[in-house]
Design an enzyme around this catalytic site. Sequence first.
Site, short mmCIF file in Angstrom:
data_model
loop_
_atom_site.label_atom_id
_atom_site.label_comp_id
_atom_site.label_asym_id
_atom_site.label_seq_id
_atom_site.Cartn_x
_atom_site.Cartn_y
_atom_site.Cartn_z
CG LEU A 166 -2.21 0.84 1.03
CD1 LEU A 166 -3.13 0.20 -0.01
CD2 LEU A 166 -2.95 0.99 2.35
CB ILE A 169 1.27 2.01 -7.24
CG1 ILE A 169 2.22 2.84 -8.12
CG2 ILE A 169 0.40 1.11 -8.11
CD1 ILE A 169 3.24 2.01 -8.87
CB SER A 188 2.01 -2.33 3.87
OG SER A 188 2.90 -1.50 3.16
NE ARG A 189 8.39 -1.37 2.99
CZ ARG A 189 9.17 -0.43 2.46
NH1 ARG A 189 10.48 -0.58 2.48
NH2 ARG A 189 8.65 0.65 1.92
NE ARG A 246 10.39 -4.36 -11.54
CZ ARG A 246 9.95 -3.16 -11.88
NH1 ARG A 246 8.66 -3.00 -12.18
NH2 ARG A 246 10.75 -2.11 -11.93
CD GLU A 275 8.20 -8.24 -17.78
OE1 GLU A 275 8.93 -7.28 -18.11
OE2 GLU A 275 7.25 -8.11 -17.00
CG HIS A 293 6.66 -4.38 -17.67
ND1 HIS A 293 7.69 -5.05 -17.05
CD2 HIS A 293 6.41 -3.30 -16.89
CE1 HIS A 293 8.06 -4.39 -15.96
NE2 HIS A 293 7.29 -3.32 -15.86
CB ALA A 295 0.79 -0.99 -15.85
#
Length: 330
Positions: A166, A169, A188-189, A246, A275, A293, A295
């Site tokens: 969070l 983005i 989140s962390r 990723r 990729e 890829h 976005a």
Amino acid sequence: MAASFEVEAALFLFRLRRLDAAFHAALHQHYRVLDFFASNKPLQDFLAAAAALPDPPRAAIVVGGRSVRVDAAFLDAAPSLAFVFSTGAGVDHIDLHECARRGVAVTNSGNVYSVDVADHAVGMLIDVLRRISAAERFVRGGLWPAQGQYPLGTKVGGKRVGIIGLGNIGSQIAKRLEAFGCVIYYNSRKQKDSVSSKYFSSVHDLAAESDVLVVACALSKDTRHIVNKDVLEALGKDGIIINIGRGANIDEMELVRALKEGRIAGAGLDVFENEPKVPTELFSMDNVVMTNHVAVFTSESRAEVRDTTISNLEAFFSGEPLLTPLVLPR
């Protein structure tokens, strides 16, 4: 200001097709640009030639991915470098510890791409749930008259959406989905005091409580394959996963197996683990929406990242504070 830095050299370490000709022109207007991909040399030969110049480059511009990694070997080969700019938000291709040890400043694109990536993520989520791309292929293939109605999709509003990461983005994605009436959970962390959405310290538990799982975290050793077989099992047969982070955030082979075996309902993928190679099993799956890829890329974001790059270079060569500096590990 231009006169003070126009003779400086900058390494140019990304493919032009990923950005635009205006970016290329803006760089050449003020700098001696050493273009790796135009050189047709192996990376080490290119860096050796740059280092041997009478006035070797002090700045490098790189893009994320596998093409170039700024690590100890890279910095050994280009000892004059004091500044690295990443054209993307992610910096998993830059060894931040090594840069910190050598006193090399690092900046990235900041929040330039956040809105566009959030829009893309929400678009993919709607597409997968409502089967828009699949229904479009159904109509375009002339199957409507022969087979009747295409199978129904599922409602967006009311879905429980778990967001992994969070940051800027992820927060933009949450804001958009709340407007659709979705319930937002997150991992989140650490828990964010300013966020009212329910926090899960475990990605597995987040998946178990979510209808849709959105991967929006950076890639690190801690988040590589953060979505694994157990998380996919927790998400369940009706669950959807969206990845705009990723490719390696998800164990891709486990994802393919889960989709093939019907252990999750669908996926929207803008990124992949190797990729540009994409698992061929995904090509025939109507419940999977894929993009290459992209976005981050809109005409507006390209212009913004061009301006952000040039402004950071100007600041560096002029000895001014950088616009989008990263806090490097100690």
